[in-house]
Design an enzyme around this catalytic site. Structure first.
Site, mmCIF file in Angstrom:
data_model
loop_
_atom_site.group_PDB
_atom_site.id
_atom_site.type_symbol
_atom_site.label_atom_id
_atom_site.label_comp_id
_atom_site.label_asym_id
_atom_site.label_seq_id
_atom_site.Cartn_x
_atom_site.Cartn_y
_atom_site.Cartn_z
ATOM 1 N N HIS A 1 14.776 111.926 -131.417
ATOM 2 C CA HIS A 1 15.548 110.678 -131.433
ATOM 3 C C HIS A 1 16.448 110.567 -132.660
ATOM 4 O O HIS A 1 17.283 109.661 -132.742
ATOM 5 C CB HIS A 1 14.626 109.460 -131.290
ATOM 6 C CG HIS A 1 13.895 109.077 -132.539
ATOM 7 N ND1 HIS A 1 12.594 109.430 -132.789
ATOM 8 C CD2 HIS A 1 14.288 108.366 -133.617
ATOM 9 C CE1 HIS A 1 12.223 108.962 -133.964
ATOM 10 N NE2 HIS A 1 13.235 108.312 -134.497
ATOM 11 N N SER B 1 11.089 109.001 -139.681
ATOM 12 C CA SER B 1 11.092 109.796 -138.456
ATOM 13 C C SER B 1 11.428 111.253 -138.720
ATOM 14 O O SER B 1 12.267 111.563 -139.550
ATOM 15 C CB SER B 1 12.148 109.258 -137.486
ATOM 16 O OG SER B 1 11.588 108.300 -136.639
ATOM 17 N N GLY B 2 10.802 112.119 -137.952
ATOM 18 C CA GLY B 2 11.096 113.547 -138.053
ATOM 19 C C GLY B 2 10.324 114.228 -139.162
ATOM 20 O O GLY B 2 10.186 115.442 -139.180
ATOM 21 N N ASP C 1 9.547 114.048 -128.199
ATOM 22 C CA ASP C 1 10.338 113.610 -129.355
ATOM 23 C C ASP C 1 10.226 114.667 -130.469
ATOM 24 O O ASP C 1 9.606 114.448 -131.505
ATOM 25 C CB ASP C 1 9.861 112.241 -129.846
ATOM 26 C CG ASP C 1 10.842 111.611 -130.842
ATOM 27 O OD1 ASP C 1 11.967 112.132 -130.976
ATOM 28 O OD2 ASP C 1 10.470 110.606 -131.480
#
Lengths: 409, 335
Positions: free
Chosen positions: B79, B232-233, B128
């Site tokens: 995402h 995120s990530g 994701d």
């Protein structure tokens, strides 16, 4: 990484917008007016022009006005005017109220429709001196088109007259504005009519701001000083974009919808903190703002917006004179023959008072789609931490209920 | 080693031997080794503590974290790479500690390829995960080193204390303050079943959240400590047998740090073969530590407690406000 360890209560986001418009007239004719899409845009454009005039002399102040209210008052005056007085009004407004009554009525009804109830209250009233013999058709039309109520009042006792008017305003605005007029604005000998246009607005955000996210942040005001002010914060899906003026000044804009979807707040913020609002304001018109629509895309944005209250009382006389409406203020030239034939009336003041409160209240916790708000990538920020312009727009009619510049929340 | 003294010739020799040992060890385990694998909760990291952590920038702004898995490849979340974003505008910063400071140890690479997992559809969906190929390989150093990829059969026990790191928000809608030092937080693993149970507590109609097959949770039932926007990530690093494994990738969560809403991570081992196939990075078999114990009690206890007053017993009713008061105090302490 969060390490706050506080369970945050659910918040609400609140916008209150009480607003008034008062016209004190020595013998005027008025009530209000507004129209459908193109007509309403003409109306709001007048208000925007007036705003332009006002901020020229007050570039560092907070200024809040109602373009819709101004157009309404001018429309009421146009109904009562004749000859050159009427011509000046019609020229400036770019339309003749006669023949447009039905459309104006429709617009005014749309704005106060049940769909918007609890959000917008528009109240218009004319207070006439007991001795004035007012033309019946004028009263009837104002009532029909502008839902304008008419009362007789004895202006010989300015304090008592003032109290009556203020009490009416307070009641109509649910207590939000309680001292609009001061007795010195009423001249017991000359004042024949006071016109009041009050707009009260309490907007509930479609997507409320959580109070626990409201924090003090730095706002760099127009005077160059930094202030710590409470700011609302929300990560949500909003329409936003950016563009530039013909002079090459870039600015960003965002739409924050209110509950019910018919009213939105639009915010315009210069992209560079070195760009003053005065570089953007001359470029603003209903047409410009319409063009934003086509440039906006829905995006997940972190919005940071000051929580504030701003109150402005403005005399519209000088701005209107600067725009070419002069005769109605001149005792020897004003012609309001359609209001009364028993004496010569002229406008001594047109006062408008607007108050706006921005807070967290809204109808729903966050939002739009559940999925878009949960991801943990870092969204772009829209931080309103310097002077900005705002607009409260009734989207179905295109009416600008409020507009303002905030130089220091 | 902790003593301060002038480095005489003898000491220099000793240091040299240690360094040799160090490189020998990295030769055996080419991943998951950090010079200072110290773990604390919710604090600034030490430079070089999480050498696989990278910052991913879009148009010059930090948007996500990522983990270095080889000289050329970084793993992140799908995402972080929406379709409308041009890949030319991404950069990867490696070996960074404070995002707002320049350090000679840091390297910047542009991105040659972005491989988003084909099963990814939208935020909250499966898959994701994304692989980034750097425009040119990086040399490993004390500050730039890969983390181990767990093999497909890897299983990390419930309750295992892992660490999530990142430069994300420090509370909902509050960004990390300059100079933005890397933050680390210790979080215990929570099984998918338990996590689904927790996410069903006080669920808002119309906003259901579902922990998919390829997800795992980590964090605290009572909330307060969690990953947030901007993390995120980034890696959820778990220590097993002296090595650090990329057990999860920061993906999503309902708000940040809310009670009964632990952070949700993409379970990296699900994609071991995809990563191996795309990036030719060899996943590593994770050594067995302890057997995983059921953790459903984390959710069921809540349900039992909530229903206690309904039985009409005086005791729990009186105790409840007291417990809440203590809970609040506790919250303040931890602030």
């Amino acid at each position: 990484i969060t390490d706050c360890r506080l369970a945050l209560p659910e918040g609400t986001m609140d916008w209150h917008f009480p607003f008034f418009l008062v016209a004190t007239v020595t013998l005027p004719s008025l009530c209000l007016q507004f129209n459908p899409q193109p007509l309403e845009e003409l109306g709001s454009d007048i208000g925007i022009q007036v705003f332009n005039q006002i901020v020229k002399s007050r570039p560092r102040d907070n200024v809040v006005i109602s373009p819709h209210g101004i157009a309404s008052v001018l429309g009421m005056l146009q109904l009562g005017a004749s000859g050159r007085t009427k011509l000046q009004l019609a020229t400036m407004m770019k339309y003749n109220v006669n023949g447009l009554g039905k459309i104006l009525k429709k617009i005014n009804k749309a704005i106060i429709s049940k769909k918007n109830k609890d959000i917008v209250t528009v109240a218009n009233a004319m207070f006439l001196n007991n001795s004035s013999k007012i033309e019946v058709p004028f009263v009837a039309r104002n009532k029909d088109v502008f839902q304008c109520k008419v009362w007789n009042l004895n202006f010989e006792y300015p304090a008592a007259a003032c109290d009556s008017i203020n009490a009416w305003v307070k009641n109509e605005t649910r207590g939000m504005i309680d001292s609009l007029l001061s007795p010195d604005l009423i001249d017991g000998m000359l004042t024949r009519m006071v016109l009041v246009n009050a707009l009260y607005f309490k907007g509930l955000w479609k997507s409320r701001f959580r109070p626990e996210n409201t924090k003090k942040r730095t706002f760099v005001a127009a005077d160059g000083k930094s202030y710590q002010v409470p700011m609302l914060a929300q990560l949500s899906l909003f329409q936003s974009g950016s563009t530039s003026t013909p002079g090459g000044f870039w600015y960003n804009f965002i739409e924050l919808p209110y509950h019910g979807d018919s009213i939105s707040m639009l915010i315009a913020l210069p992209s560079e903190s070195s760009t003053p609002l005065s570089a953007i304001i001359p470029h603003i018109s209903t047409k410009t703002i319409d063009s934003w629509k086509s440039m906006m895309v829905p995006k997940r944005v972190q919005v940071i917006l000051p929580k504030f209250t701003a109150v402005t009382q403005t005399d519209l006389k000088e701005p209107l004179k600067a725009l070419g409406v002069t005769d109605m203020f001149d005792p020897s030239k004003a012609n309001f023959a359609k209001i009364t034939r028993s004496e010569n009336l002229h406008v001594s003041h047109i006062l408008q008072k607007a108050k706006i409160e921005v807070s967290e209240d809204g109808t729903k916790a966050s939002a739009v789609t559940a999925a878009i708000l949960i991801a943990r990538s870092s969204p772009p920020w829209f931080i309103v931490d310097r002077p900005f312009l705002f607009f409260i727009r009734h989207n179905p009619t295109g009416a600008f209920l409020f507009m303002g510049q905030i130089n220091k929340p | 080693m902790a003593q301060r003294a002038d480095l005489g010739p003898k000491r220099l020799k000793a240091v040299a031997i240690l360094l040799l040992l160090g490189s020998f060890r990295s030769g055996l385990a080419s991943c998951g080794v950090a010079s200072q694998a110290r773990v604390t909760g919710g604090s600034s990291a030490v430079p070089g503590q999480w050498p696989w952590q990278v910052s991913i920038l879009f148009d010059g702004t930090h948007v996500c974290g990522g983990s270095l898995v080889s000289e050329k490849w970084v793993l992140s979340a799908a995402h972080c790479f929406p379709r409308e974003h041009q890949k030319e505008m991404y950069e990867v910063r490696l070996g960074a500690h404070q995002l707002d400071s320049f350090t000679p140890e840091a390297e910047v690479r542009t991105v040659a390829h972005v491989l988003v997992h084909p099963s990814y559809q939208q935020e909250g969906s499966q898959g994701d995960i994304a692989l980034l190929r750097l425009s040119s390989p990086v040399s490993f150093s004390r500050y730039i080193r890969p983390i181990c990829l767990p093999a497909a059969n890897a299983s990390f026990p419930n309750g295992l204390q892992c660490t999530v790191t990142g430069w994300g928000y420090v509370a909902s809608s509050v960004s990390l303050q300059a100079p933005r030092p890397l933050q680390q937080l210790e979080v215990p693993l929570i099984s998918r079943e338990t996590c689904n149970c927790l996410y069903n507590i006080n669920v808002k109609p119309g906003e259901p959240h579902y922990i998919q097959q390829d997800m795992v949770c980590a964090g605290y039932v009572k909330g307060g400590k969690d990953a947030c926007q901007g993390d995120s990530g980034g890696p959820l690093s778990c220590p097993v047998g002296g090595l650090w494994y990329l057990a999860g990738i920061v993906s999503w969560g309902d708000a940040c740090g809310a009670p009964n809403r632990p952070g949700v991570y993409t379970l990296t081992s699900t994609y071991a073969s995809w990563i191996h196939h795309q990036a030719e990075v060899q996943p590593r078999v994770v050594g067995q530590t302890q057997e995983s114990q059921p953790d459903i009690g984390l959710c069921r206890n809540h349900l039992a407690f909530a229903s206690a007053p309904a039985r009409g017993r005086l005791g729990p009713i009186l105790l409840l406000p007291l417990a809440l008061t203590l809970g609040l105090l506790h919250a303040h302490w931890e602030l």
